[in-house]
Design a protein around this motif. Structure first.
Motif, short mmCIF file in Angstrom:
data_model
loop_
_atom_site.label_atom_id
_atom_site.label_comp_id
_atom_site.label_asym_id
_atom_site.label_seq_id
_atom_site.Cartn_x
_atom_site.Cartn_y
_atom_site.Cartn_z
N UNK A 221 0.84 -1.20 0.00
CA UNK A 221 0.00 0.00 0.00
C UNK A 221 0.87 1.25 0.00
N UNK A 222 1.93 1.26 0.82
CA UNK A 222 2.84 2.40 0.84
C UNK A 222 3.50 2.62 -0.51
N UNK A 223 3.89 1.55 -1.17
CA UNK A 223 4.48 1.66 -2.51
C UNK A 223 3.49 2.22 -3.53
N UNK A 224 2.24 1.78 -3.44
CA UNK A 224 1.22 2.31 -4.35
C UNK A 224 0.94 3.79 -4.10
N UNK A 225 0.92 4.19 -2.84
CA UNK A 225 0.70 5.60 -2.50
C UNK A 225 1.85 6.45 -3.05
N UNK A 226 3.08 5.99 -2.87
CA UNK A 226 4.23 6.74 -3.36
C UNK A 226 4.22 6.78 -4.89
N UNK A 227 3.88 5.67 -5.53
CA UNK A 227 3.86 5.62 -6.99
C UNK A 227 2.77 6.51 -7.58
N UNK A 228 1.64 6.62 -6.88
CA UNK A 228 0.52 7.41 -7.40
C UNK A 228 0.66 8.90 -7.12
N UNK A 229 1.56 9.28 -6.22
CA UNK A 229 1.69 10.69 -5.82
C UNK A 229 2.32 11.50 -6.95
N UNK A 230 1.72 12.66 -7.23
CA UNK A 230 2.25 13.55 -8.26
C UNK A 230 3.01 14.72 -7.67
N UNK A 231 2.95 14.88 -6.37
CA UNK A 231 3.62 16.01 -5.73
C UNK A 231 4.43 15.56 -4.55
N UNK A 232 5.08 16.51 -3.93
CA UNK A 232 5.93 16.22 -2.78
C UNK A 232 5.18 16.33 -1.48
N UNK A 233 5.93 16.47 -0.40
CA UNK A 233 5.32 16.59 0.92
C UNK A 233 4.44 17.84 1.03
N UNK A 234 3.30 17.68 1.67
CA UNK A 234 2.40 18.81 1.87
C UNK A 234 1.41 19.05 0.76
N UNK A 235 1.41 18.21 -0.27
CA UNK A 235 0.48 18.40 -1.39
C UNK A 235 -0.81 17.63 -1.22
N UNK A 236 -0.89 16.75 -0.22
CA UNK A 236 -2.11 15.99 0.02
C UNK A 236 -2.11 14.62 -0.60
N UNK A 237 -1.00 14.22 -1.21
CA UNK A 237 -0.95 12.91 -1.84
C UNK A 237 -0.60 11.78 -0.88
N UNK A 238 -0.18 12.10 0.34
CA UNK A 238 0.17 11.08 1.31
C UNK A 238 1.54 10.48 1.10
N UNK A 239 2.41 11.20 0.41
CA UNK A 239 3.72 10.64 0.06
C UNK A 239 4.61 10.43 1.29
N UNK A 240 4.52 11.30 2.27
CA UNK A 240 5.33 11.13 3.49
C UNK A 240 4.88 9.87 4.22
N UNK A 241 3.59 9.69 4.36
CA UNK A 241 3.08 8.47 4.99
C UNK A 241 3.43 7.24 4.18
N UNK A 242 3.45 7.36 2.85
CA UNK A 242 3.85 6.24 2.01
C UNK A 242 5.28 5.82 2.26
N UNK A 243 6.16 6.82 2.42
CA UNK A 243 7.56 6.49 2.73
C UNK A 243 7.70 5.88 4.13
#
Length: 138
Positions: free
Chosen positions: A92-114
Motif C-alpha cells: 500500500x505504501x508503494x502504491x501511494x508513493x507511486x501514485x503521488x504527483x507532488x511532494x510533501x504537503x500536497x495531500x498525496x500522502x507521500x510522506x506516509x507512504x515512505x
C-alpha cells in the motif's frame, strides 16, 4: 481471526486499492488542499501505517513468545499475521508513493507512504524471525 480470513482481507484490500481507489484518488488529489485535510492518499497511507504498526507489535510479541519469554505458545500465528500485515503495509505504501504527483504537503500522502515503506519491512522482518525461531523450537 484465521490465516484464511487475514489472507482474504489483505487480497481484497489490495484489489480495492489497485482497481478502484487509485483512479478516484488521482481525481480527488488534483485540487489544492489544506495541511489538515484528510485526502484519499493520506487516508491510505495512514491505514497502511496503522496496519504496519500492528504488524510490528504482533511480530514483536510473536518473537518474544517463540523465545519462551511470554506465554506458552510458539507464536506461529502471530508471526504469519505480522508477515501479512507487513506485506500489505509495504504494498500500500508503494502504491501511494507511486501514485503521488507532488511532494510533501500536497495531500498525496507521500510522506506516509515512505513511512509505510520503512514500517512494513520491519514488521515482515520481525514476523520472519519469529517464524524461523518457532520452526527451530518445534
Amino acid at each position: 481471526m484465521s490465516l484464511r480470513h487475514l489472507t482474504a482481507t489483505a487480497a481484497a484490500a489490495l484489489l480495492g486499492i489497485v482497481g478502484l481507489a487509485t483512479p478516484a484518488a488521482a481525481h480527488v488529489l488534483v485540487q489544492p488542499v489544506g495541511a489538515y485535510t484528510l485526502t484519499a492518499g493520506r487516508l491510505w497511507s495512514v491505514v497502511a501505517g496503522l496496519l504496519g504498526l500492528a504488524g510490528v507489535v504482533i511480530g514483536g510479541l510473536a518473537l518474544a513468545r517463540s523465545a519462551g519469554r511470554i506465554g506458552a505458545g510458539t507464536g506461529r500465528r502471530g508471526a504469519i499475521a505480522a508477515l501479512a500485515a507487513g506485506l500489505a503495509c509495504t504494498v500500500i505504501g508503494g502504491l501511494v508513493v507511486a501514485a503521488a504527483d507532488g511532494g510533501p504537503g500536497t495531500g498525496y500522502g507521500i510522506v506516509g507512504g515512505y513511512v509505510d515503506l520503512v514500517v512494513g519491512p520491519i514488521a515482515m522482518l520481525l514476523g520472519g524471525l519469529a517464524l524461523a525461531r518457532s520452526r527451530r523450537t518445534a
